[in-house]
Design a protein around this motif. Structure first.
Motif, PDB file in Angstrom:
ATOM      1  N   MET A   1      54.641  11.689  51.778  1.00 24.93           N
ATOM      2  CA  MET A   1      55.136  10.326  51.655  1.00 24.93           C
ATOM      3  C   MET A   1      55.000   9.896  50.181  1.00 24.93           C
ATOM      4  O   MET A   1      53.935  10.042  49.614  1.00 24.93           O
ATOM      5  CB  MET A   1      54.273   9.442  52.567  1.00 24.93           C
ATOM      6  N   THR A   2      56.088   9.383  49.639  1.00 25.56           N
ATOM      7  CA  THR A   2      56.048   8.971  48.227  1.00 25.56           C
ATOM      8  C   THR A   2      55.211   7.709  48.078  1.00 25.56           C
ATOM      9  O   THR A   2      55.395   6.745  48.841  1.00 25.56           O
ATOM     10  CB  THR A   2      57.491   8.632  47.765  1.00 25.56           C
ATOM     11  N   ARG A   3      54.302   7.691  47.110  1.00 22.03           N
ATOM     12  CA  ARG A   3      53.518   6.478  46.855  1.00 22.03           C
ATOM     13  C   ARG A   3      54.275   5.599  45.873  1.00 22.03           C
ATOM     14  O   ARG A   3      54.688   6.052  44.798  1.00 22.03           O
ATOM     15  CB  ARG A   3      52.141   6.848  46.281  1.00 22.03           C
ATOM     16  N   LEU A   4      54.510   4.346  46.282  1.00 23.59           N
ATOM     17  CA  LEU A   4      55.227   3.412  45.407  1.00 23.59           C
ATOM     18  C   LEU A   4      54.397   3.124  44.170  1.00 23.59           C
ATOM     19  O   LEU A   4      53.172   3.171  44.208  1.00 23.59           O
ATOM     20  CB  LEU A   4      55.485   2.094  46.147  1.00 23.59           C
ATOM     21  N   PRO A  59      45.579  -6.100  52.480  1.00 22.52           N
ATOM     22  CA  PRO A  59      45.442  -5.113  51.411  1.00 22.52           C
ATOM     23  C   PRO A  59      44.365  -4.080  51.792  1.00 22.52           C
ATOM     24  O   PRO A  59      43.331  -4.455  52.351  1.00 22.52           O
ATOM     25  CB  PRO A  59      44.991  -5.955  50.204  1.00 22.52           C
ATOM     26  N   VAL A  60      44.634  -2.834  51.500  1.00 26.19           N
ATOM     27  CA  VAL A  60      43.717  -1.741  51.874  1.00 26.19           C
ATOM     28  C   VAL A  60      43.317  -0.979  50.614  1.00 26.19           C
ATOM     29  O   VAL A  60      44.180  -0.545  49.836  1.00 26.19           O
ATOM     30  CB  VAL A  60      44.407  -0.792  52.874  1.00 26.19           C
ATOM     31  N   GLY A  65      43.933   3.431  46.602  1.00 23.49           N
ATOM     32  CA  GLY A  65      43.688   1.990  46.448  1.00 23.49           C
ATOM     33  C   GLY A  65      44.915   1.107  46.480  1.00 23.49           C
ATOM     34  O   GLY A  65      45.999   1.502  46.894  1.00 23.49           O
ATOM     35  N   ILE A  66      44.675  -0.117  46.029  1.00 22.85           N
ATOM     36  CA  ILE A  66      45.688  -1.178  46.083  1.00 22.85           C
ATOM     37  C   ILE A  66      46.846  -0.861  45.127  1.00 22.85           C
ATOM     38  O   ILE A  66      46.617  -0.334  44.033  1.00 22.85           O
ATOM     39  CB  ILE A  66      45.034  -2.520  45.643  1.00 22.85           C
ATOM     40  N   ILE A  67      48.068  -1.123  45.564  1.00 26.27           N
ATOM     41  CA  ILE A  67      49.216  -1.098  44.637  1.00 26.27           C
ATOM     42  C   ILE A  67      49.532  -2.556  44.339  1.00 26.27           C
ATOM     43  O   ILE A  67      49.884  -3.314  45.243  1.00 26.27           O
ATOM     44  CB  ILE A  67      50.450  -0.433  45.272  1.00 26.27           C
ATOM     45  N   PHE A  70      52.149  -4.841  46.296  1.00 25.29           N
ATOM     46  CA  PHE A  70      52.623  -4.254  47.563  1.00 25.29           C
ATOM     47  C   PHE A  70      52.481  -5.260  48.713  1.00 25.29           C
ATOM     48  O   PHE A  70      53.472  -5.625  49.362  1.00 25.29           O
ATOM     49  CB  PHE A  70      51.838  -2.974  47.869  1.00 25.29           C
ATOM     50  N   SER A  71      51.250  -5.759  48.936  1.00 27.29           N
ATOM     51  CA  SER A  71      51.049  -6.688  50.066  1.00 27.29           C
ATOM     52  C   SER A  71      51.898  -7.947  49.897  1.00 27.29           C
ATOM     53  O   SER A  71      52.512  -8.433  50.842  1.00 27.29           O
ATOM     54  CB  SER A  71      49.581  -7.090  50.166  1.00 27.29           C
ATOM     55  N   ALA A 110      48.588  -0.667  55.003  1.00 29.07           N
ATOM     56  CA  ALA A 110      48.959   0.695  54.578  1.00 29.07           C
ATOM     57  C   ALA A 110      47.847   1.340  53.766  1.00 29.07           C
ATOM     58  O   ALA A 110      47.310   0.706  52.845  1.00 29.07           O
ATOM     59  CB  ALA A 110      50.231   0.665  53.734  1.00 29.07           C
ATOM     60  N   ASP A 111      47.523   2.582  54.140  1.00 31.45           N
ATOM     61  CA  ASP A 111      46.663   3.387  53.259  1.00 31.45           C
ATOM     62  C   ASP A 111      47.564   4.447  52.626  1.00 31.45           C
ATOM     63  O   ASP A 111      48.793   4.324  52.647  1.00 31.45           O
ATOM     64  CB  ASP A 111      45.469   3.978  54.039  1.00 31.45           C
ATOM     65  N   PHE A 115      51.654   3.610  56.918  1.00 39.33           N
ATOM     66  CA  PHE A 115      52.018   2.203  56.717  1.00 39.33           C
ATOM     67  C   PHE A 115      52.490   1.728  58.090  1.00 39.33           C
ATOM     68  O   PHE A 115      53.484   2.243  58.604  1.00 39.33           O
ATOM     69  CB  PHE A 115      53.120   2.092  55.664  1.00 39.33           C
ATOM     70  N   ASN A 128      56.082   2.989  59.559  1.00 39.29           N
ATOM     71  CA  ASN A 128      57.103   2.677  58.535  1.00 39.29           C
ATOM     72  C   ASN A 128      58.185   3.755  58.482  1.00 39.29           C
ATOM     73  O   ASN A 128      59.364   3.456  58.332  1.00 39.29           O
ATOM     74  CB  ASN A 128      56.430   2.553  57.175  1.00 39.29           C
ATOM     75  N   THR A 257      63.620  -0.242  48.193  1.00 40.72           N
ATOM     76  CA  THR A 257      62.263   0.301  48.072  1.00 40.72           C
ATOM     77  C   THR A 257      61.406   0.014  49.289  1.00 40.72           C
ATOM     78  O   THR A 257      60.611   0.850  49.698  1.00 40.72           O
ATOM     79  CB  THR A 257      61.589  -0.359  46.832  1.00 40.72           C
TER      80      THR A 257
HETATM   81  O1  2YC Z   1      48.061  -2.134  48.373  1.00 42.25           O
HETATM   82  C1  2YC Z   1      47.675  -1.491  49.378  1.00 42.25           C
HETATM   83  O2  2YC Z   1      47.194  -2.024  50.405  1.00 42.25           O
HETATM   84  C2  2YC Z   1      47.808   0.012  49.340  1.00 42.25           C
HETATM   85  N1  2YC Z   1      46.768   0.642  50.174  1.00 42.25           N
HETATM   86  C3  2YC Z   1      49.214   0.378  49.821  1.00 42.25           C
HETATM   87  C4  2YC Z   1      49.476   1.890  49.748  1.00 42.25           C
HETATM   88  C5  2YC Z   1      50.902   2.213  50.202  1.00 42.25           C
HETATM   89  C6  2YC Z   1      51.171   3.704  50.070  1.00 42.25           C
HETATM   90  N2  2YC Z   1      52.483   4.034  50.607  1.00 42.25           N
HETATM   91  C7  2YC Z   1      53.585   3.924  49.863  1.00 42.25           C
HETATM   92  O3  2YC Z   1      53.591   3.596  48.707  1.00 42.25           O
HETATM   93  C8  2YC Z   1      54.890   4.244  50.563  1.00 42.25           C
HETATM   94  C9  2YC Z   1      55.692   3.007  50.858  1.00 42.25           C
HETATM   95  C10 2YC Z   1      57.133   3.248  50.502  1.00 42.25           C
HETATM   96  C11 2YC Z   1      55.683   2.845  52.317  1.00 42.25           C
HETATM   97  C12 2YC Z   1      55.297   4.135  52.785  1.00 42.25           C
HETATM   98  N3  2YC Z   1      54.790   4.834  51.813  1.00 42.25           N
END
Ligand code: 2YC
Length: 272
Positions: A1-4, A59-60, A65-67, A70-71, A110-111, A115, A128, A257
């Motif tokens: 899974m690609t991480r944004l 947020p997770v 960690g956090i992007i 994202f949330s 999402a971790d 997601f 997701n 996205t």
């Molecule tokens: O900010 C947070 O809570 C992070 N834990 C979120 C991590 C998301 C990681 N997944 C992705 O970036 C992609 C997204 C396109 C949705 C599915 N994987």
């Protein structure tokens, strides 16, 4: 899974209105209309039944960690769809406790590996990947004026491809799947009856007018393979189309996205 990355997310909230206008123009329905189509419902039915359902985004911090953003972007997409949504002040377990205390009925979190949207009342868990696949397949169905008796080349036999194949086969399409790992395509075929496997990517590409890019590969579709009537639904991140293709695909490409995936997750989680 690609991480944004943060830069992938930065402009989502402020571009939602403009993006939705593009969807109505190119696909024929709005973000809400496409997501409703993905679950076989209508915007009106979902809104009438569920518009008062509070949604929390948590947020997770585990793993990478956090992007940043994202949330907040997930929350803004849900709000744009007409629902009450908030990002919890606490993260992780504290965020889950806060969400429940504040009366959220659906939570998004999402971790690095998952997601999901969870409907606390019904116990429904929406992934997701599969929801995104269904949402983009619904978009292709609308953009193509229906998929019945049409051939679709599905690139990528992962979770997104799984959701897409289920929707497209269910709407009468003949789905042909290519995956760079032949074994993944063969396993996919076991779970997706009626899907046929394609082995030679570049030989097959020109034979299809309808393409579904569910791969995390960039620039695999180059302009030699794009016809004037080619339509592409491309949830894969990064976009599988080369830059030179973009002008040729005006109005016949669906790609974002997070938007269609989050909308499809929400409607799937709400719908009984
Ligand atoms: O900010 C947070 O809570 C992070 N834990 C979120 C991590 C998301 C990681 N997944 C992705 O970036 C992609 C997204 C396109 C949705 C599915 N994987």
């Amino acid at each position: 899974m690609t991480r944004l990355r943060e830069e992938d997310i930065l402009y989502i909230a402020e571009s939602l209105k403009e993006y939705d206008k593009q969807l109505v123009k190119n696909v024929g329905k709005s973000l809400a209309g496409i997501a409703a189509h993905a679950i076989g419902s209508t915007e009106k039915e979902i809104y009438d039944l569920h518009h008062a359902t509070p949604v929390a985004v948590i947020p997770v911090t585990c793993g990478e960690g956090i992007i940043n953003g994202f949330s907040g972007s997930v929350q803004k997409i849900i709000e744009y769809l007409g629902f009450t949504a908030f990002v919890t002040g606490h993260k992780d377990v504290g965020g889950l406790a806060e969400a429940v205390k504040k009366g959220a009925k659906v939570i998004f979190l999402a971790d690095d590996d998952h997601f999901v949207a969870i409907n606390i009342s019904t116990g429904r868990v929406v992934d997701n990947g599969e929801a995104t696949g269904k949402g983009y397949a619904a978009g292709l169905d609308l953009m193509a004026g229906g998929l019945r008796d049409k051939d679709v080349l599905l690139l990528g036999a992962g979770p997104v491809g799984t959701g897409a194949a289920a929707f497209m086969s269910g709407h009468g399409a003949r789905v042909f799947v290519y995956d760079v790992k032949l074994g993944q395509a063969e396993n996919f075929k076991k779970t997706a009856p009626g899907v046929q496997i394609v082995r030679d990517f570049y030989k097959s590409l020109p034979e299809y007018k309808l393409l579904f890019d569910a791969t995390p590969s960039a620039e695999i579709i180059v302009k030699e393979y794009v016809r004037e009537d080619t339509m592409i639904s491309a949830p894969g991140i990064p976009l599988g189309l080369s830059r030179e293709c973009l002008p040729l695909m005006a109005g016949r490409l669906i790609h974002d996205t997070l938007e269609i995936g989050v909308a499809a997750m929400l409607f799937e989680a709400l719908f009984n």
